[in-house]
Design an enzyme around this catalytic site. Structure first.
Site, PDB file in Angstrom:
ATOM      1  CD  GLU A   1       6.237  31.097   8.106  1.00 22.89           C
ATOM      2  OE1 GLU A   1       6.016  32.032   7.311  1.00 22.89           O
ATOM      3  OE2 GLU A   1       6.792  30.047   7.759  1.00 22.89           O
TER       4      GLU A   1
ATOM      5  CG  ASP B   1      15.687  28.006   9.542  1.00 27.35           C
ATOM      6  OD1 ASP B   1      14.454  28.088   9.740  1.00 27.35           O
ATOM      7  OD2 ASP B   1      16.209  27.129   8.828  1.00 27.35           O
TER       8      ASP B   1
HETATM    9 ZN   LIG Z   1      10.395  30.148   5.620  1.00 29.56          ZN
END
Ligand SMILES: [Zn+2]
Length: 415
Positions: A279, A360
């Site tokens: 996030e 990621d």
């Molecule tokens: Zn995401």
């Protein structure tokens, strides 16, 4: 028949058949792979969980397809079927046609009717599908209370905003669309600022994250990433559903980090940390801003188009309206635009998937990639998300890359 009636009907037929075809492909693709866990997940996801995900996906896709069909009937009913004309005339008996109260009443009626049509689908999703697969924790009472709050907020915030838009459209001359755009952009920013502190607490409780391993891990992560926030909160999502998630709200000084209680209860602290690092990746790469700027640019182009359409008699006549007004123009535009923007959907989805990969990669640098991969496997399993989506359906709609790709990349990135 007007030329635009033909264009409208062709676009409606194309988008509808495309939606139904993608849904059918998706259901068949998932069903064909129902009895074997993909090789990458053997030992991590049981056959039982894999089958549950297949059945859950099929149930959700089917109800989505029925809703698509009903929305076609509703759209035709409002336009060529004369629904908008009928509502305009009915309110015209009480309110001065073309005046602000008349326009607001017309828009509110259309919103209410559309909401009523959607209601059975939402009830079915929550109390049949989510309940059957063990995700629903909501009572009918809570569902109705949520609905009442939504209607109250809609009336309190929406009606004055609609008035403001109609007023700008009528008073600002040739370039009204520019003023409406500014009002729309300002409204979005205000909602973004007000949501975490004013709106979200009406629906959920937010409590500060307790001291402990998780809290100190997260604080260390935030310090490492140079991120300052106005608080770390746990949201009682378990009142409504057992699906887990984490998110950021607000921006600038009002930033908050919110973790669902359902996420914390299922993931180990290093896994929650990795999810949060993902996030933070969205935040640090300014994904929310980028998306908002793109949305604002698109809405400017759309409003400019409406600025032209509003003066064309054929726009109303070709869509079943005999009594043009500002409110009716706005409604017709909102109803018809999705038929044409539908074909941009794959690009929007692709853009979102690129952002997911970036987030990621950020998480892999600032936390443990292996923990994020483990967290994703658990989330896929516990949310019964399919591991085997139809590739075309996924390319068209999915905001997140397929699990197999995401996890393979993370495992290649770990150090
Ligand atoms: Zn995401």
């Amino acid at each position: 028949m007007h030329l635009f009636t033909v264009v409208f009907l062709v676009a409606l037929a194309l988008t509808t058949s495309m939606r139904l075809w993608l849904a059918r492909r998706h259901v068949l693709h998932v069903a064909a792979r129902r009895n074997a866990v993909p090789a990458e997940f053997v030992g991590r996801i049981s056959l039982e969980a894999h089958r549950k995900a297949a059945d859950y996906t099929a149930a959700k896709t089917r109800v989505g397809a029925s809703e698509t069909l009903v929305s076609v009937v509703v759209l035709l009913g409002f336009t060529l079927g004369g629904g908008l004309e009928l509502i305009t005339e009915a309110w015209g008996r009480i309110l001065h046609p073309g005046g602000y109260p008349h326009g607001i009443a017309l828009i509110a009626t259309v919103v209410l009717v559309s909401g009523l049509v959607e209601l059975p689908f939402n009830l079915y999703r929550t109390f049949v599908i989510e309940t059957r697969f063990g995700f629903n924790r909501m009572s009918l009472k809570l569902f109705l209370m949520d609905l009442a709050k939504l209607i109250a907020i809609g009336a309190l915030v929406g009606l004055p905003f609609v008035f403001c838009i109609l007023w700008l459209m009528e008073k600002m001359g040739e370039f009204w669309w520019l003023y409406v755009w500014l009002a729309w952009a300002a409204f979005n920013v205000v909602v973004l600022v007000a949501y975490p502190t004013l709106i979200a607490p009406l629906f959920n409780k937010f409590s500060p994250l307790e001291n402990g391993d998780l809290r100190s891990r997260i604080e260390a992560l935030l310090a490492k990433c140079g991120f300052r926030s106005r608080g770390l909160f746990v949201m009682d999502n378990s009142r409504r559903s057992s699906h887990g998630n984490a998110y950021f709200t607000g921006f600038g000084a009002a930033k908050r980090i919110v973790l669902f209680d359902t996420l914390i209860s299922r993931l180990a602290p290093p896994e929650v940390e990795a999810v949060l690092a993902h996030e933070l990746g969205h935040f640090s790469r300014r994904h929310v801003w980028k998306r908002m700027m793109l949305l604002f640019a698109a809405s400017l182009a759309l409003l400019w188009t409406l600025g032209w359409l509003i003066d064309q008699d054929w726009f109303y006549a070709s869509l079943g309206v005999r009594s043009p007004s500002t409110a009716v123009a706005l409604l017709l535009f909102i109803m018809v635009t999705p038929l044409f923007t539908f074909f941009v959907q794959p690009l929007a989805s692709l853009y979102s998937r690129v952002h997911e990969f970036e987030a990621d990669a950020y998480a892999a640098r600032h936390a443990d990639a292996q923990s994020l991969a483990q967290a994703l496997v658990k989330l896929y399993r516990d949310n019964a998300s399919t591991l085997t989506p139809d590739p075309l359906h996924s390319a068209f709609y999915d905001s997140h890359p397929p699990a197999v790709l995401r996890i393979a990349r993370l495992e290649a990135q770990q150090h």
